[in-house]
Design an enzyme around this catalytic site. Structure first.
Site, PDB file in Angstrom:
ATOM      1  N   GLY A   1      -9.054  -4.624 -13.836  1.00 15.60           N
ATOM      2  CA  GLY A   1      -8.517  -3.673 -12.871  1.00 15.60           C
ATOM      3  C   GLY A   1      -8.967  -4.006 -11.459  1.00 15.60           C
TER       4      GLY A   1
ATOM      5  N   TRP B   1      -6.957  -6.973 -10.366  1.00 13.92           N
ATOM      6  CA  TRP B   1      -5.595  -6.552 -10.047  1.00 13.92           C
ATOM      7  C   TRP B   1      -5.493  -6.140  -8.578  1.00 13.92           C
ATOM      8  CZ3 TRP B   1      -3.727  -1.889  -8.196  1.00 13.92           C
ATOM      9  CH2 TRP B   1      -2.345  -1.706  -8.226  1.00 13.92           C
ATOM     10  N   HIS B   2      -6.560  -5.545  -8.048  1.00 17.72           N
ATOM     11  CA  HIS B   2      -6.516  -5.070  -6.670  1.00 17.72           C
ATOM     12  C   HIS B   2      -6.531  -6.213  -5.653  1.00 17.72           C
ATOM     13  CE1 HIS B   2      -7.415  -1.091  -8.364  1.00 17.72           C
ATOM     14  NE2 HIS B   2      -7.003  -0.606  -7.211  1.00 17.72           N
ATOM     15  N   GLY B   3      -7.075  -7.326  -5.991  1.00 18.36           N
ATOM     16  CA  GLY B   3      -7.090  -8.419  -5.034  1.00 18.36           C
ATOM     17  C   GLY B   3      -7.701  -9.686  -5.602  1.00 18.36           C
TER      18      GLY B   3
ATOM     19  N   PHE C   1      -1.850  -5.351  -2.224  1.00 11.30           N
ATOM     20  CA  PHE C   1      -2.148  -5.533  -3.638  1.00 11.30           C
ATOM     21  C   PHE C   1      -0.862  -5.700  -4.455  1.00 11.30           C
ATOM     22  CE2 PHE C   1      -5.664  -2.506  -2.286  1.00 11.30           C
ATOM     23  CZ  PHE C   1      -6.453  -3.547  -1.831  1.00 11.30           C
TER      24      PHE C   1
END
Length: 471
Positions: free
Chosen positions: A321, A324-326, A471
Site C-alpha cells: 500500500g 502504491w502511493h509512490g 499517485f
C-alpha cells in the site's frame, strides 16, 4: 483539468446542462463518456489510449471468464487482465524506480552500470483507474459479480470523470448498476451536491493551498534545519494539508456525481478522531483500505491461518500500500510504519481484551494515534531519507541550536487551523455530515455556504494540482 479551476467550472456547467436535457438515456450516457475523455485528455491526450486499452482488455477478459470452461482457461483470462493492468502501472509508475535500484545494486556489486536516459511521464490517476478496472475482472473471476450488460456502461464506469483520477476507488458493483436506468438529480440532491463541491473546494483552495501548504514547504523543502517547534508545526501543517487536499477532492467528486444523479461512497470519515490504527484506516481513504483488504490482505491469508500468517499478511499489505502511493522507499517506510502500528495494536488488543477505556482514556488514545500518524507523515512528505531524519530529529528535540524557520504568524495560524480540524473531527466522530446539516437552520447554512464561496474566490490562485494526482 483540475476541479479547482475556472476551466472545470465551465466544463461542469456544460456537462450538467447536457445531462439535464430531455434526451434518450443512451445519448446522455454517451455525452458523459465523451465528457470524461475530454476531462482526462486535458492533461495529456495520448494517455487516453491507456484508458482504452485497460477498458477493452478487461471488458473482453470478463466476458471470456463467463463463457469459457475449465479452471486453467479462466485463470489465463484473469491473468491477462492482471498482467495488462499491472504491466502498464509498473512501466509508467515504477520503471524509473526499478531501473535506478538496479543501477544501485550493480554498483554495490562493483559493476559500473549506467542505464540510458529513461524519462517516463506518469499518467495522471493511473493507480486509481488500474485498481478500479482490476476489481472488475477479479470480481467476475471470483464469481462475486456478473459482467456489465453492455460495453457503454462499462466504459463509462472506467472513465466517469468525478472518480477517474483520484478516487474514490469505485467497484463496478457500486456504479455500473446506476447506469441501467435514467438518472437526474432532484432539486434537493442538486443543492446538496453543489454544497459538497463548495465544501471540497474550500478545503482544497483555502485551507490546503492558501494556509497550510506554505508552512509545510518551508520546513520540508527549505535548506534550514528545523528545531522542535518548526518540525512539529511543519508536520502538523502537512497533516492538515493532505487531509484537506485529498478529502477536498473526494468531497468535490462525490458532490459532482450527486449533481448528475449518481451516488459514490464516502472516502473519509473524520480520520483524525481515530482511536487506534485499525480505526484510522476505517476512516482514511476508505475505498483504498477496502480494496487492499479484499484483493490483497484476505487472499494472503488474512486472519484465518494463525497469528504469524496474519502479521505477515498485514505487513505485506501495508508495504505494498505504501509502494502504491509512490515509487520511493520513503513511501515503503510509511507503509511499513502503519503495518507495524497495526500489528502492535492487534497484539495489545489481544493482551488487554477485557479493558474498556473511559472517555478520558479514549481521548488520550486518540491524541496518541494522531501523534503517531504525524510521525508517519514525515516519510510521506519528505523527498529523501536525509530530510526525513532531519525533521524527525527536530521533532525529538535533537537539532540543538537550529535557527527558527517559520515566522510566528505561521506558527499561530497552523496551530489554530489544525486544532480546529482535529476538534471538528472529534465533534463529528460518531455523526454524519448529512445528519448534522439537517439540524442546522437554513439561514445559517446559506450564510456558511456564501462565506465559503467568497473565501474560494478570494483565495483562488494558480489552480494547484491535488496531491494525490501524483499517485
Amino acid at each position: 483539468m483540475v476541479f479547482n479551476s475556472l476551466t472545470f467550472v465551465v466544463f461542469f456547467a456544460c456537462v450538467l446542462a447536457l445531462h439535464s436535457l430531455p434526451l434518450a438515456w443512451n445519448t446522455r450516457k454517451i455525452n458523459l463518456l465523451v465528457a470524461s475523455y475530454l476531462f482526462y485528455a486535458a492533461w495529456n491526450p495520448p494517455f487516453v489510449l491507456l484508458l482504452w486499452i485497460s477498458t477493452v482488455v478487461d471488458w473482453w477478459a470478463a466476458k471470456k471468464l463467463v463463457s469459457v470452461q475449465g479452471r486453467n482457461a479462466r485463470r489465463a483470462w484473469m491473468l491477462l487482465s492482471v498482467v495488462a493492468n499491472l504491466g502498464m502501472l509498473a512501466y509508467f509508475k515504477y520503471g524509473n524506480f526499478l531501473l535506478e535500484n538496479f543501477r544501485a545494486l550493480a554498483s554495490t556489486l562493483g559493476l559500473d552500470y549506467q542505464p540510458p536516459a529513461f524519462d517516463i511521464v506518469l499518467p495522471v490517476g493511473i493507480s486509481f483507474y488500474t485498481f478500479a478496472t482490476m476489481s472488475y475482472t477479479l470480481d467476475v473471476y471470483l464469481r462475486r459479480a456478473a459482467p456489465a450488460r453492455n460495453f457503454l456502461d462499462y466504459a463509462l464506469f472506467v472513465t466517469f470523470f468525478p472518480h477517474l483520477v483520484a478516487g474514490p476507488i469505485m467497484r463496478p458493483t457500486e456504479l455500473v448498476p446506476q447506469f441501467a436506468e435514467p438518472r437526474r438529480a432532484g432539486a434537493d440532491a442538486l443543492r446538496f451536491g453543489l454544497a459538497l463541491m463548495t465544501l471540497g473546494l474550500f478545503q482544497k483552495i483555502v485551507l490546503a493551498d492558501a494556509f497550510l501548504a506554505r508552512p509545510a514547504e518551508m520546513v520540508y523543502d527549505g535548506k534550514g534545519t528545523p528545531g522542535l517547534l518548526d518540525a512539529w508545526i511543519g508536520t502538523l501543517a502537512f497533516s492538515g494539508q493532505i487531509f484537506c487536499d485529498f478529502a477536498g477532492y473526494s468531497t468535490t467528486a462525490i458532490g459532482a456525481a450527486m449533481c448528475l444523479g449518481f451516488a459514490m461512497p464516502d472516502n473519509f470519515r473524520f480520520p483524525y478522531a481515530a482511536v487506534g490504527f485499525s480505526d484510522f484506516w476505517r476512516r482514511w481513504h476508505i475505498t483504498l483500505s477496502a480494496w487492499l483488504r479484499d484483493y490483497l490482505y484476505i487472499p494472503l491469508g488474512g486472519n484465518r491461518h494463525g497469528e504469524a500468517r496474519t502479521y505477515l499478511a498485514l505487513m505485506a499489505t501495508m508495504l505494498l500500500g505504501g509502494l502504491w502511493h509512490g515509487a520511493s522507499w520513503t513511501f515503503v517506510v510509511w507503509g511499513g510504519l502503519h503495518g507495524t502500528y497495526l500489528a502492535t495494536e492487534r497484539a495489545l488488543r489481544r493482551r488487554f481484551s477485557g479493558w474498556q477505556p473511559g472517555p478520558l482514556a479514549l481521548f488520550g488514545l486518540g491524541l496518541l494515534t494522531y501523534a503517531l500518524v504525524n510521525l508517519t507523515w514525515v516519510f510521506f512528505r519528505a523527498h529523501s531519507f536525509g530530510k526525513a531524519w532531519l525533521v524527525l530529529n527536530g521533532m525529538l528535540g535533537l537539532n540543538g541550536g537550529a535557527e527558527p524557520i517559520l515566522p510566528v504568524v505561521h506558527l499561530v495560524m497552523v496551530a489554530g487551523i489544525v486544532a480546529a480540524i482535529v476538534g471538528a473531527h472529534w465533534l463529528m466522530r460518531e455523526r454524519t455530515l448529512e445528519s448534522t446539516l439537517a439540524r442546522v437552520p437554513a439561514p445559517l447554512l446559506s450564510a456558511g455556504w456564501a462565506l465559503m464561496l467568497f473565501a474560494i474566490v478570494i483565495a483562488q490562485g494558480a489552480g494547484n494540482a491535488f496531491i494525490y494526482f501524483q499517485f
